[in-house]
Design an enzyme around this catalytic site. Sequence first.
Site, PDB file in Angstrom:
ATOM      1  N   LYS A  75       0.854  -1.184   0.000  1.00  0.00           N
ATOM      2  CA  LYS A  75       0.000   0.000   0.000  1.00  0.00           C
ATOM      3  C   LYS A  75       0.891   1.235   0.000  1.00  0.00           C
ATOM      4  O   LYS A  75       1.885   1.291   0.739  1.00  0.00           O
ATOM      5  CB  LYS A  75      -0.908  -0.014   1.231  1.00  0.00           C
ATOM      6  CG  LYS A  75      -1.886   1.153   1.306  1.00  0.00           C
ATOM      7  CD  LYS A  75      -2.806   1.023   2.521  1.00  0.00           C
ATOM      8  CE  LYS A  75      -3.787   2.182   2.609  1.00  0.00           C
ATOM      9  NZ  LYS A  75      -4.718   2.058   3.754  1.00  0.00           N
ATOM     10  N   SER A 150      -9.608   2.244   2.982  1.00  0.00           N
ATOM     11  CA  SER A 150      -8.748   2.965   2.061  1.00  0.00           C
ATOM     12  C   SER A 150      -7.736   2.083   1.329  1.00  0.00           C
ATOM     13  O   SER A 150      -7.074   2.531   0.395  1.00  0.00           O
ATOM     14  CB  SER A 150      -7.974   4.039   2.836  1.00  0.00           C
ATOM     15  OG  SER A 150      -7.138   3.445   3.826  1.00  0.00           O
ATOM     16  N   SER A 174     -10.018  -0.049   7.291  1.00  0.00           N
ATOM     17  CA  SER A 174      -9.444   0.059   5.945  1.00  0.00           C
ATOM     18  C   SER A 174      -8.699  -1.169   5.446  1.00  0.00           C
ATOM     19  O   SER A 174      -8.228  -1.188   4.311  1.00  0.00           O
ATOM     20  CB  SER A 174      -8.521   1.284   5.864  1.00  0.00           C
ATOM     21  OG  SER A 174      -9.279   2.466   5.879  1.00  0.00           O
TER      22      SER A 174
END
Length: 497
Positions: A75, A150, A174
């Site tokens: 990420k 997210s 998330s």
Amino acid sequence: MHEKSLTELRAALDAKQCSAVELAQTYLKRIEDRKALNAFVHVDAQQTLAQAQAADALIAAGNAGPLTGLPIAHKDVFVTRNWRSTAGSKMLENYTSPFDATVVDRLAQAGMVCVGKTNMDEFAMGSSNENSYFGPVQNPWDRKAVPGGSSGGSAAAVAARLAPAATGTDTGGSIRQPASFSGITGIKPTYGRVSRYGMIAFASSLDQGGPMAQTAADCALLLNAMGGFDERDSTSLTHDHEDYTRYLGQDWSGAGNARDKPLAGLRVGLPKEYFGAGLADDVRASIDAALKQYEALGATLVEVSLPKTELSIPVYYVIAPAEASSNLSRFDGVRYGHRAAEYRDLLDMYKKSRAEGFGPEVKRRILVGTYVLSHGYYDAYYLQAQKIRRIIAQDFQEAFRHCDVIMGPVAPSVAWDIGAKGDDPVQMYLADIYTLSVSLAGLPGMSVPCGFGAGANAQRPVGLQIIGNYFNEARMLQVADAFQRATDWHRMAPAGV
């Protein structure tokens, strides 16, 4: 090869069915061929193949560990040396980190090969991956739908088999929510289990890194490498390092004599607040079917109560923006990040750089956070929210007096269409109702694929949330693994993959 889990890829490497370089090339080609998903924001084939060659050398020398040569996507909230590290923001569009986040470093030390940096909501603020400066991510199961956020890029990458595993972060859901929406497995460990050093901060008392993969067994392997004390993170836990795989495949009781009922003795708590109004019928049906499977495996279902569940939304959206407004004050256009091209003086440079560099959702949360921390409102909002946060944590401890794990939905619905909630941030916030309280309490939680929606949503996955008490990740992974040994939801892949 791309359909295999991490543990299966390990076996393939050990059996010389492929090399680390061949694996890396396979995933790099898949990423290139599926650019339309927008799951990745940065790919560097040269660096990836160099890492793969180094892994092959370790394997040839007999020095391979459990993760050596296996691909991983990071990420883009984890800074990565010599890679762009953007946090999904224009503010850091061209930022290249001079050092690795602890999570990145530990997985690299374990021999994993980075295939790229994944898209995300800007500064991890969002539930749909529509807030990224680099554009929204498409859900591989239904291109019209969001993948969750997210960590939407990481979830989409694993679901589309662009990487066998990825890192994510979870501040209010998330990891769990995109794992649910994208039909993969993801776990948020106990707060402090995984180092935050080098993780671009959103809300420091809530942010926690974790793994996302096809299976619970894969997540356990990754957590073995990611977790552990880090003196560079002041919130890092000093607990002895654990083997999170140690209970996998075992009976819950440990007696080894209940193969038909491996979870006999397990008490599963069902919060009545998680099964009331607002929960979509198709999600409820998938969760109920999963719970019946747990009963078939020997578990006992008991009702528990988490009475402050509804308060978790206002509490979170006071505390998280407050911490974000402080953390994001460092982005001023002076030392790094976006700087406005034209400005009159220093103050004007601050204003214009931040106005241009931050997106609408980030600006909204900075404003809210600044307001609740301001003189005259601190006691009424921030202090009160922290008091209720403590009560929420106490509610969980009361529930755990009656059960070993808590289960329920990850989200009230399956993934929604891209753009469907963009004009109403409150509706977006309400989608986190079942995950926020877990984060506020600092508890570990995970999502396990357990079904699909109905009707027009029949191709949109549903995730079962498993919540454990502090430091109970190994047991949670055992419970999830038992479910995955009895079902094949985690084996399903989007059409065309």
